[in-house]
Design a protein around this motif. Sequence first.
Motif, PDB file in Angstrom:
ATOM      1  N   VAL A  54       0.846  -1.190   0.000  1.00 27.83           N
ATOM      2  CA  VAL A  54       0.000   0.000   0.000  1.00 27.83           C
ATOM      3  C   VAL A  54       0.886   1.246   0.000  1.00 27.83           C
ATOM      4  CG1 VAL A  54      -1.760   1.305   1.259  1.00 27.83           C
ATOM      5  CG2 VAL A  54      -1.860  -1.202   1.182  1.00 27.83           C
ATOM      6  N   PHE A  55       0.517   2.218  -0.830  1.00 27.54           N
ATOM      7  CA  PHE A  55       1.237   3.484  -0.925  1.00 27.54           C
ATOM      8  C   PHE A  55       0.248   4.620  -0.684  1.00 27.54           C
ATOM      9  CE2 PHE A  55       3.230   0.293  -3.531  1.00 27.54           C
ATOM     10  CZ  PHE A  55       4.571   0.377  -3.169  1.00 27.54           C
ATOM     11  N   GLU A  56       0.740   5.692  -0.127  1.00 28.21           N
ATOM     12  CA  GLU A  56      -0.134   6.789   0.281  1.00 28.21           C
ATOM     13  C   GLU A  56       0.198   8.074  -0.461  1.00 28.21           C
ATOM     14  OE1 GLU A  56       0.566   6.768   4.502  1.00 28.21           O
ATOM     15  OE2 GLU A  56      -1.023   5.283   4.846  1.00 28.21           O
ATOM     16  N   ASP A  57      -0.843   8.871  -0.687  1.00 29.31           N
ATOM     17  CA  ASP A  57      -0.723  10.209  -1.273  1.00 29.31           C
ATOM     18  C   ASP A  57      -0.086  10.184  -2.671  1.00 29.31           C
ATOM     19  OD1 ASP A  57      -1.915  11.437   0.934  1.00 29.31           O
ATOM     20  OD2 ASP A  57      -0.013  11.518   2.013  1.00 29.31           O
TER      21      ASP A  57
ATOM     22  N   SER B 182      -5.442  -1.014  -7.257  1.00 25.34           N
ATOM     23  CA  SER B 182      -6.597  -0.166  -6.966  1.00 25.34           C
ATOM     24  C   SER B 182      -6.110   1.155  -6.382  1.00 25.34           C
ATOM     25  CB  SER B 182      -7.538  -0.838  -5.958  1.00 25.34           C
ATOM     26  OG  SER B 182      -8.141  -1.994  -6.500  1.00 25.34           O
ATOM     27  N   VAL B 183      -6.753   2.234  -6.797  1.00 28.39           N
ATOM     28  CA  VAL B 183      -6.466   3.564  -6.270  1.00 28.39           C
ATOM     29  C   VAL B 183      -7.685   4.040  -5.499  1.00 28.39           C
ATOM     30  CG1 VAL B 183      -5.937   5.963  -6.833  1.00 28.39           C
ATOM     31  CG2 VAL B 183      -4.897   4.108  -8.168  1.00 28.39           C
ATOM     32  N   PHE B 184      -7.479   4.465  -4.252  1.00 28.32           N
ATOM     33  CA  PHE B 184      -8.569   4.948  -3.402  1.00 28.32           C
ATOM     34  C   PHE B 184      -8.448   6.458  -3.224  1.00 28.32           C
ATOM     35  CE2 PHE B 184      -8.187   0.490  -2.365  1.00 28.32           C
ATOM     36  CZ  PHE B 184      -9.514   0.078  -2.317  1.00 28.32           C
ATOM     37  N   THR B 185      -9.574   7.137  -3.362  1.00 27.43           N
ATOM     38  CA  THR B 185      -9.561   8.585  -3.298  1.00 27.43           C
ATOM     39  C   THR B 185     -10.919   9.113  -2.861  1.00 27.43           C
ATOM     40  OG1 THR B 185      -9.176  10.606  -4.569  1.00 27.43           O
ATOM     41  CG2 THR B 185     -10.208   8.785  -5.738  1.00 27.43           C
ATOM     42  N   GLU B 186     -10.935  10.344  -2.380  1.00 28.25           N
ATOM     43  CA  GLU B 186     -12.188  11.060  -2.127  1.00 28.25           C
ATOM     44  C   GLU B 186     -12.318  12.212  -3.123  1.00 28.25           C
ATOM     45  OE1 GLU B 186     -10.238  10.006   0.905  1.00 28.25           O
ATOM     46  OE2 GLU B 186     -11.478   8.314   0.236  1.00 28.25           O
TER      47      GLU B 186
ATOM     48  N   ARG C 291      -5.661   9.110  -1.970  1.00 27.51           N
ATOM     49  CA  ARG C 291      -5.275   8.718  -0.610  1.00 27.51           C
ATOM     50  C   ARG C 291      -4.378   7.485  -0.581  1.00 27.51           C
ATOM     51  NH1 ARG C 291      -8.303   5.274   2.177  1.00 27.51           N
ATOM     52  NH2 ARG C 291     -10.122   5.796   0.912  1.00 27.51           N
ATOM     53  N   GLN C 292      -4.719   6.447  -1.343  1.00 27.82           N
ATOM     54  CA  GLN C 292      -3.953   5.196  -1.282  1.00 27.82           C
ATOM     55  C   GLN C 292      -3.904   4.523  -2.651  1.00 27.82           C
ATOM     56  OE1 GLN C 292      -5.957   2.708   1.619  1.00 27.82           O
ATOM     57  NE2 GLN C 292      -4.804   3.567   3.325  1.00 27.82           N
ATOM     58  N   VAL C 293      -2.839   3.727  -2.847  1.00 28.68           N
ATOM     59  CA  VAL C 293      -2.748   2.789  -3.965  1.00 28.68           C
ATOM     60  C   VAL C 293      -2.455   1.418  -3.383  1.00 28.68           C
ATOM     61  CG1 VAL C 293      -1.679   2.251  -6.177  1.00 28.68           C
ATOM     62  CG2 VAL C 293      -1.689   4.616  -5.350  1.00 28.68           C
ATOM     63  N   TRP C 294      -3.276   0.423  -3.741  1.00 27.71           N
ATOM     64  CA  TRP C 294      -3.048  -0.959  -3.307  1.00 27.71           C
ATOM     65  C   TRP C 294      -2.529  -1.746  -4.504  1.00 27.71           C
ATOM     66  CZ3 TRP C 294      -5.810  -3.560   1.174  1.00 27.71           C
ATOM     67  CH2 TRP C 294      -6.109  -2.629   2.175  1.00 27.71           C
TER      68      TRP C 294
ATOM     69  N   PRO D  58      -8.917   0.121   3.349  1.00 29.14           N
ATOM     70  CA  PRO D  58      -9.249   1.078   2.287  1.00 29.14           C
ATOM     71  C   PRO D  58     -10.396   2.022   2.648  1.00 29.14           C
ATOM     72  CG  PRO D  58      -9.975  -1.122   1.694  1.00 29.14           C
ATOM     73  CD  PRO D  58      -9.135  -1.267   2.914  1.00 29.14           C
ATOM     74  N   VAL D  59     -11.169   1.647   3.671  1.00 26.96           N
ATOM     75  CA  VAL D  59     -12.238   2.519   4.155  1.00 26.96           C
ATOM     76  C   VAL D  59     -11.672   3.411   5.258  1.00 26.96           C
ATOM     77  CG1 VAL D  59     -14.493   2.624   5.271  1.00 26.96           C
ATOM     78  CG2 VAL D  59     -13.996   0.812   3.604  1.00 26.96           C
TER      79      VAL D  59
END
Length: 419
Positions: free
Chosen positions: A183-186, A207-211, A218-221, A248-249
């Motif tokens: 997992v990587f952040e920002d 997967s890329v997580f963002t708002e 926010r994150q890359v898995w 991821p949540v």
Amino acid sequence: MGRTNWAGNLTYGAEALAAPRSVEEVQDLVRGTARLKALGSRHSFNGVADTSGTQVSLAAMDRVTGFDAATGRVTAGGGILHATLAEALQREGRALSNLASLPHISVVGAAATATHGSGSRIGGLAAQVAGLQIVDGTGRLREITRAGDSDLLDAIVVGIGALGIVTQVTLDTEPTYDIRQDVFEDLPFARLEAEFDAIMGAGHSVSVFTEWAGESARQVWVKSRTRGELAPRGPFHGARPARCDTNPVPGAPAVNATPQMGVPGPWHERLPHFRMGFAPSSGEEIQAEYFVAREDSAAMIAALRPLGHEMRDALVSSEIRTVAADEPWLSPAARGDRTCAHFTFRRDAAAVARLLPRIEDALAPLGAVPHWGKVTAMPPERIAALFPRLRDFREIVRDFDPEGKFANAFTRRLLEAAA
């Protein structure tokens, strides 16, 4: 009867729930019931699995029934969950090419709604299906295989429940493998837009997580195949490695998520984001998802970022995923490689109803296609225009279900729009 879907945003209108334990019981039920619909693991967020009559759960028909050593294929009952199947496959030294983010969902239901994981070189979960047995609207048991009629299988495997009740499914498998999850952040949005293919192709599944607000996701898995433990990873396209396991949540316990930090483990314990036995995702939620052509990925990101502030109070998290082109007629990836924008909203129906048209209008120039199992504000006519084979599918529905026993409001509106 007051039954709801898993997330609680939908109360079913079905008058009864049947739980047959054999193919023969399914056939008798179909012959003797005017309106019915298969009910999987209840993870759809719209009325695709609802009916005014009887919902049919195959939860009792949830076992692996055979392995074919020559073809590497596995056969299982129509009620089996991915978690149950995965554990059985692992014991046999076999694996699936991919899984969805939740192992809690049914194999047949996932295929019927074109559900998918992430992976730039991997098709949706329906593409794994090599054959199935289905009880049609007359009570007849039909068997359709890729070897016997590949075009018919492609026509019905993403069947949105309109054709009958799938009592058995056969899937392609491969030798088991291990996955490490980092997992990587920002991750800067500028890097994501400019280097999208390299980022999403950096692992077996990414997967890329963002708002959507701010200047970074926010994150890359990154889930990568491996044959052993590897050295820790450094910075990733401008994102920094996470220092510990996470979820991821935002705010959810890390223990609910699958293990990370580059520690290898069996495929079925890393490919989903969430662990079986723990609450998946955020719980009380509403989900939406849209597919665009892979070449429009940067345009999709640019179109959604201005909505970040507007979505802030309602959005739990959003996930960017990729899916390779596949063959099922009603798969959103039937016409080419796709990028997906997935939205998990708080269970606030009014807020979601306000936001969906804004999201869909932003993505309309890209020809965005909605997920069959999630909410959308698109009118049926607009959806029907996005699926070139929907009119052909309508004719197959007439053959499989001449009396309309499996029809419901969801499929009726869609198929009428395709007329």
